[in-house]
Every structure is written in structure tokens, then in C-alpha cells.
Design an enzyme around this catalytic site. Sequence first.
Site, mmCIF file in Angstrom:
data_model
loop_
_atom_site.group_PDB
_atom_site.id
_atom_site.type_symbol
_atom_site.label_atom_id
_atom_site.label_comp_id
_atom_site.label_asym_id
_atom_site.label_seq_id
_atom_site.Cartn_x
_atom_site.Cartn_y
_atom_site.Cartn_z
ATOM 1 N N SER A 47 16.803 -21.370 36.148
ATOM 2 C CA SER A 47 16.517 -21.505 34.725
ATOM 3 C C SER A 47 16.890 -22.903 34.231
ATOM 4 C CB SER A 47 17.291 -20.438 33.953
ATOM 5 O OG SER A 47 17.299 -20.726 32.593
ATOM 6 N N TRP B 49 14.319 -25.241 35.490
ATOM 7 C CA TRP B 49 13.062 -25.074 34.749
ATOM 8 C C TRP B 49 13.025 -26.018 33.548
ATOM 9 C CZ3 TRP B 49 12.172 -23.765 29.657
ATOM 10 C CH2 TRP B 49 10.858 -23.432 29.312
ATOM 11 N N HIS B 50 14.212 -26.235 32.944
ATOM 12 C CA HIS B 50 14.258 -27.071 31.746
ATOM 13 C C HIS B 50 13.968 -28.539 32.037
ATOM 14 C CE1 HIS B 50 16.173 -23.550 29.975
ATOM 15 N NE2 HIS B 50 15.787 -24.044 28.819
ATOM 16 N N GLY B 51 14.304 -28.981 33.203
ATOM 17 C CA GLY B 51 14.024 -30.388 33.484
ATOM 18 C C GLY B 51 14.521 -30.793 34.843
ATOM 19 N N PHE C 254 9.674 -29.873 27.972
ATOM 20 C CA PHE C 254 9.793 -28.974 29.118
ATOM 21 C C PHE C 254 8.443 -28.381 29.457
ATOM 22 C CE2 PHE C 254 14.154 -28.311 27.095
ATOM 23 C CZ PHE C 254 14.648 -29.433 27.719
#
Lengths: 298, 438
Positions: free
Chosen positions: B273, B276-278, B438
Amino acid sequence: MKKFVFQTVTFCLLVSLAFLLLLSNADGKTDAFYKRFTSPKQESLILGTSRAAQGVRPDVFKKHLDKDIYNYSFTVSNSPYGPAYFNSVKKKLNENSTNGVFILTVDPWSICSDTKDPNDSTNFRENNSFVGKTTFVNMNPNFEYLLENLAGQYHTVLNKMDGPMLLHDDGWLEVTIKMDSASVSKRLKSKLDTYRNDNLPKYKFSSVRLQYLKQTIQLLKPHGNVYLVRLPIHPEIYKIEQELMPQFDSIISDISPATNGYLNLTTRNSEFQYTDGNHVWKESAAEVSQIIAKWIKD
Amino acid sequence: MFLLMFSTLLDYYTGLKMQDAKSQKTKHFWFWLSIVVNLGFLGVFKYYNFFAESFAETVSHLGWQVSPLMIDVVLPVGISFYTFHGLSYVIDIYNNRIKAERNFVDYAVFVSFFPLLVAGPIERATHLLPQIKKPRIFDYSKAVDGLRQILWGLFKKVVIADNCAQFANQIFNNSAEMSGSTLVLGALFFTFQIYGDFSGYSDIALGTARLFGIELLRNFAFPYFSRDIAEFWRRWHISLSSWFKDYLYIPLGGSKGGNWMRIRNTFIIFIVSGFWHGANWTFIVWGFLNALFIMPSIIMKTNRSNMEIVAKGRLLPTVTELMQMMVTFSLTVFAWIFFRAESITHATQYIQNMFAGLFSKAGYVNTLNFIVWKTGLVIPVFLIAFIIIEWVGREEQYAIATLGMKWHKIFRWFFYVLLATLIMLYFGSKEEFIYFQF
């Protein structure tokens, strides 16, 4: 659906009204220029850049000449002589005036340009500034100026912080900052860096700007007496200006016959206090204004 | 745009192929084709440079100098969101949870419905597709509710988040010169910035969709009033958390394999997770920290002990609830430092300076000066009012859903006009929505 649309439109109208009402609280603390676009057309004007905005005080002229001379000066990036400033002055001038006093402050930067071709007036920086873009210059409150130039900062009309600048009703910009020698030296050093390293290599004399200075004189002459004044500056800044335009004084002397006189105060540079070398301190501004007033009177 | 169109066509086509597949092998083929291509695009556009740089850095420790080939591409807006839309659709068909959509336009609307395209919520085909297929009839109360939610979302974004952003930026960008307590203030500003920014966007998206008669998945449920980290994650970016739960945590075995499996799977979903953001180690550490914070409740199996909103039916929380909320909030604020920092070094220095200067009297004077001279008193007043309104409305879908319903209409309208006027007054700053990146 009808009810929804009606309520939405009503809501939008109410919000717009409230927003405009709040915006109308803008004053001399909102920014350094707004109030100059809210005053009515003027019979007498002080023109120039920030040196004049801070350094020429209408209250002193009122005292010595008994005349309301409105300070309609901005900054070197907004109000050098050129088409934008000329048009703005034209709108600010009361066409019925015949007995006005017009003080046009001049310095090399006000007739130079940082465009690649110094005579390419279509690309002059001020064309896209508020001076070039504000259609209405005598409207109070001036929503055109506020909506265009305060975007992202509309809240400043309410949330006024104690800043160093106050724009007076007569157009004079009062700047109150620390004047101890360390603070002044620091600001002077920074200003000298900017002028020598950033401005001097970029700026070149613009015959188009000089032409507009002449046109401004012609515009104002039928409405009163026009005076040219070169304001004092710190000797170190003066040296840079001499490098930029050593022939500046002779150019101005050449056009001065079209006016009621030219006063060059750079010969008295060392007599005044400067906030940063470029602008005279507010107390010196009173002295400078008094010298100009007496010169006009005599 | 091209990528979005390609991804939409691919998932539409592979969905149909899986639906019509005669054998499990064929279905398998189309499923993996979609997964690999979708994740491949995400990997190339979002993560390639990160992996290349990290590889070069790792081998440099072994004494080898490698100059990795970097690609100079702009991250396509919303790629993480629409990729996850498509993935959930394909996975659901593969697992026979839904049937493939045969109408391409309906499917394309599901993937690219404009309010959710760039920053979510991450929708599920099972939830959104049936609504798209249904004829839409104007509903006055839904439309009004939609506008109300948009209004609150705009307030959160423009008045709260963007104002907090400028001070958070000042403090984070000059963190080496700031006192410990000012650094705490910076972290707090960012905490409200990211909440106002992202939940504000979600409110605007949900409200806009409601104007069209479509209900999107709820994305935020007052996360800063959580009593433990598990509850926080049930209330923060709900559509992403539930996506990871359904499509990663449960397929990995969820909590079925005992404590060890639960711990392993929890770390996996939090780290993924974060990633996923960066493509930055800061996000991975942020995810790891959250996994650490949630661990005690996972091990002691208390992660589902706070399912209801805090102090339900009461005006104030109990002292215990208040303490629990404060501890959870502090942990969250701490983790956000990594999320906001430019690099791990920046984050660790920020934290070191923060703790080192926390007990300096002069530091507090500096912080007070910062508040008085830079922030001004208006922003703290807005923040306090914002927290109060959020608290009062915490049992609703969004804070002002029912606020003022019992007031005289004039007062209610006055409140809405006040909110909208404040939005106008603060409108126009150049702060982009954080989650657009994102």
C-alpha cells in the site's frame, strides 16, 4: 428540477454578493498598489517607479504648494515610461484640469528595457502587469483590479497582517522597516547584487520608452506645469546607473525645454537615508519632497 | 489518454474472453495477460526509475558503478486508480463474482467516470456498473445532498488543506532551521493538509457523482477520531484498504493461517500500500510503520474491537476514548512525516531535530513567533472550527450532512453561504491535489 435550479442560482448570487461585499474591504494594507486604482481622476500627478512611490510625499506638497498632487507611481517593472503606463496615466488624468502640477520622476531604468530588443514595445514586461491590464483606474471599490490581481489571496482583505507597507489615500507608499545599520547594509548589499548582476547585464536604453516619456509630457502639458525630477539614490547604486547610461543627464536635459524644468537630486545623494540604497527612507522622503516643492515654488 | 483507452479496451476484451473461455486454461491465459499488461504499465510508468536507481545504488555498495537507463516520462494522471479499477474487474470475472460487461460504453464509463478518474475512490464493478446501467432520474434531495458534500469537500481542500500546505511546506522545506516544537507543528499542518486534501477531493467526487444519481464508495469516515490504528485504516482511504483486503490480503491467506500468517500478510499489504502511493522509500517506510503500529492489535486479535464510531450517541468521548484517540492520532502524525519528507534522510533528520529540540524553551518561543507572525490566528481558528464540525457530524456520511437540519432555514443558508464565501476568499492558490500524483 426547477426548484433545484432556482435555489442553486439564488445561492450563487448570495455567495457572490457576500464575496464582493467582503472584497470591498480592501484598503491601503491589502497591497502596495490597489488604492491608486480607486481614487477619482486627478488634476495633478506624481509619476515614476517605486522610488517615487516611496520617495515623493503628496502631504508635503499640500503643505508647501497647497495642492493635492496624487502619487500615481508604481514600480520599475510596472511603470517605466511606455505604452502601458502612458495609457494608464491618460485614464487617471482629469481632462478638465488646466492648472495642475505634474512631477515626472526619471532615472535610467525608467527609460530602459530588459527585453531582447529594447524597442520591442509589444513585449514590454508591464504590458501584462496590472498597469497594462487594468481597464478601470478610477473605480471604488475596484473589483476588476481585485479579482484579477488578488487571485489566491482574496482573504488578505480580511486577514490583514501587520506588514511594513501602507498605501496612503494620496498614493504615497509608506514603508516602515528596521533602519539599524546592520539591516540597512544587508538590504543594500542585496539590492546592489540584484542591480549589478541581474539588471545591469539585461537592461538597455530604449528610444521607444524615451519617446513615451516625451509623449507623457505632451499629454500633461496642456493641463498644467510639468517638472522632471531625478530622485536621489545611494552613491553605489548611482555608480551602476552611470555604467548603464552615462549619457542619461544629457538626454533628459535635451528634452527638458519641453517642460517647466529638470531637477537632478543625485548631486545630493549623500544627504539622505535609504532603506535599501534604491529607496529613500520615509523621513528623507519628506525632505526630498520639500526640496522639490520649494524648487517648484521658486 | 492513450494509456487509459488501451487499458480500458484491454480489460473489456480480456473480460469477454474470460467469460467466453471454453477451458480453464484459456481463461487463465486471458486473466494473466490482463494482469501482466496492467501491472506492466504501472511498473514502467511509475516504478521503473525507482527500481533502476535502487539497483544502481545497491550494486554501488558492492563496488560496481552502474549508470542505469532512466526513462523521462510524466506519470499519467490517475494511472494507479484506473489500473486498480481494471484489475478488480478482471479478478472478479476470473473468480466468477461478476459477469463480463458486454456494453463497451458502460464499461468505459465504469473505468473513466470523471469524478473518480484521477484520485478515486477506487470503485468495484459490482457496485458501480449496475448504477451506470440503470436509467438516471433527477432526485432533488440527492442533488442537494450532492451539492452539500461538494461544498464541504471544497472547504476542506481550499480553506483547510491549502492553508495548512503553505505552512507545512515552509516548515518541511526549512526543517534544518526549525525548532523541535515548530517541527511538531509542521507535522500537524501536514496531517490536516493531507486529510483536507484527499478527503476533500473524495467529498467533491462523491457529491458530483450524486448529482448524476450515482453513489460512489465512501472513502473516508473521520479517521482522525480513531481509537486504534486498525480503526484508522478502516476509516482512511477505505476504497483502497478494502481493495487490498479483498484482492491481496485474503488471496494471501488472510488471517486463516494463524498468527504468523496474519503478521506476514499485514506487513505485505501495508508495504504494498505504501509502495502504491509512490516510488520512493519514504512511502515504503510509511507503510511499514503503519504495519508496526497495527501489530499489537493483530497479535492480540483486538483489531476489530472498535467497529462503531467513537462516542456514538454522545456529545463527548470518555477519558479513555480521548486518550486512545490522542495516541492513535500521534502515531499517525509521526508516520506522516515519512510520507511528506523528500527522502528517508530528510525524514530521519526531521525526527531527530524534532525530538532533540522538543524540550527547549527557546524553541517554543520560536513556534509561538511562527504562529503569530506567519500563520496568523485565522488558520488556527479555522482548524478548531473544522475539528468541532467534523466531531459533531462524525456519525454521518460527511460532517455537514445533517448539520443545521433543525435550524431555521435562514441560519442554515447563512452557514452554507459562509462556507462558500470562505472558499471563494481562499480560492486560487496553486496547490494541486496530493493524490493526483499517485
